[in-house]
Design an enzyme around this catalytic site. Structure first.
Site, short mmCIF file in Angstrom:
data_model
loop_
_atom_site.label_atom_id
_atom_site.label_comp_id
_atom_site.label_asym_id
_atom_site.label_seq_id
_atom_site.Cartn_x
_atom_site.Cartn_y
_atom_site.Cartn_z
N ASP A 161 0.83 -1.21 0.00
CA ASP A 161 0.00 0.00 0.00
C ASP A 161 0.86 1.25 0.00
O ASP A 161 0.56 2.25 -0.67
CB ASP A 161 -0.93 0.01 1.22
CG ASP A 161 -1.87 -1.19 1.23
OD1 ASP A 161 -2.29 -1.62 0.14
OD2 ASP A 161 -2.16 -1.70 2.33
N HIS A 188 -5.69 -3.55 5.06
CA HIS A 188 -5.06 -3.89 3.79
C HIS A 188 -6.10 -4.31 2.75
O HIS A 188 -5.89 -5.24 1.99
CB HIS A 188 -4.03 -5.00 4.02
CG HIS A 188 -3.23 -5.35 2.79
ND1 HIS A 188 -2.52 -4.41 2.08
CD2 HIS A 188 -3.02 -6.53 2.15
CE1 HIS A 188 -1.90 -5.00 1.07
NE2 HIS A 188 -2.21 -6.29 1.08
#
Length: 325
Positions: A161, A188
């Site tokens: 990310d 996530h």
């Protein structure tokens, strides 16, 4: 790619196991870990094809040895491991969310956690298998049942990310990706991924904020769609996983000041009833050294945070419930 100068003696100490090593993430991740100077022994486990992957990698002229273990040899792969990286599981396909993977991957992670609790309970566990928001709590619950849970040793790998955020923001702002650091918090998947663009020191229009935030949250979907049913993000995930593993190995060897994002048991969102949460984490000789706070949020980010909390709570509860069936 990796720092070769740091502590050559460290390289003789570390066995790293990769569970799911023959898969789409596992193979490039295994290659990158074979190149890492802090690995002495690389144990590759999967239900098929690992002897071939190991034989191929063993020809690379780095100092680490490589062994491949098949389905019946999980215990051997794990014994003596300092770090265990787990990308095992099925990939996403078009139209699937990470949560759709839950029924298959949750069972795989639970099985691997049971074996890890018996064979290498003091290892550091890096969970890549999706949905990370649920698989990390599953792993924790299994370790707790065995009386072996150490919250300093369990990490959900959310590095991709941050890698994506750096890439996407630098592209919009015309900067070098390595000069752009974005603190990404939460979880996530989807709306649980919260990039704190207000903390970058850069200015953004409202349109830029909204587009970048959405792209960072759903960047994985770009890859799933582009691969047209053949898989999900594997190469970029392998690089991100190898980056986190390298940072952890260096920290375990005594290097100071290493900070990486990770989804860990954390106090930062406990007031909102969230036990696991991703923020920047300083790594040390025993894993988690210091969990950094979220820091200041813009009004826009405060609204996004309100969407993070209920989704994360649901994901975590789902993992805990599954582990305790």
């Amino acid at each position: 790619m990796f720092r070769r100068s740091f502590s050559s003696s460290l390289a003789v100490q570390n066995k790293v196991a990769i569970l799911g090593a023959a898969g789409g993430i596992g193979q490039p991740l295994s290659l990158l870990m074979k190149l890492n100077p802090h690995v002495k022994e690389l144990a590759l486990y999967d239900i098929v094809n690992t002897p071939g992957v190991a034989a191929d990698l063993s020809h690379i002229n780095t100092a680490s040895t490589v062994a491949g273990y098949k389905k019946e040899d999980l215990d051997k792969a794990l014994k003596g491991s300092k770090v265990v990286i787990i990308p095992a599981g099925v990939p996403r396909k078009p139209g699937m969310t990470r949560d759709d993977l839950f029924n298959t991957n949750a069972g795989i992670v639970k099985t691997l956690a049971e074996a890890a609790a018996i064979n290498c309970p003091d290892a550091h566990f890096l969970i890549i298998s999706n949905p990370v928001n649920s698989t990390v709590p599953i792993f924790a619950e299994v370790l707790k049942k065995h009386g072996k849970f150490n919250p300093k040793h369990l990490f959900g790998v959310t590095t991709l990310d941050v890698v994506r955020a750096s890439t996407f923001v630098s592209s919009v702002k015309g900067k070098h990706p390595q000069d752009v650091n974005v603190h990404v918090i939460g979880g996530h998947s989807g709306v649980t991924i919260l990039p704190l663009l207000s903390q970058t020191g850069l200015s953004f229009t409202k349109e830029e904020l909204e587009k970048l935030t959405n792209r960072i949250q759903f960047g994985g979907d770009e890859v799933v769609k582009a691969k047209d049913g053949t898989g999900s993000a594997t190469l970029s995930m392998a690089q991100a996983g190898a980056r986190f593993a390298d940072s952890l190995l260096r920290a375990l060897g005594g290097e100071k000041g290493i900070v990486e994002p990770s989804f860990v048991q954390s106090p930062v969102a406990q007031k909102d009833g969230v036990e696991f949460f991703a923020t920047n984490v300083e790594l040390g000789k025993d894993g988690v050294e210091k969990i950094h706070p979220i820091g200041p949020l813009s009004a826009y980010e405060q609204e996004l945070y309100k969407a993070v909390v209920p989704e994360l709570k649901k994901n975590i509860a789902k993992g805990v419930e599954f582990a305790n069936k």
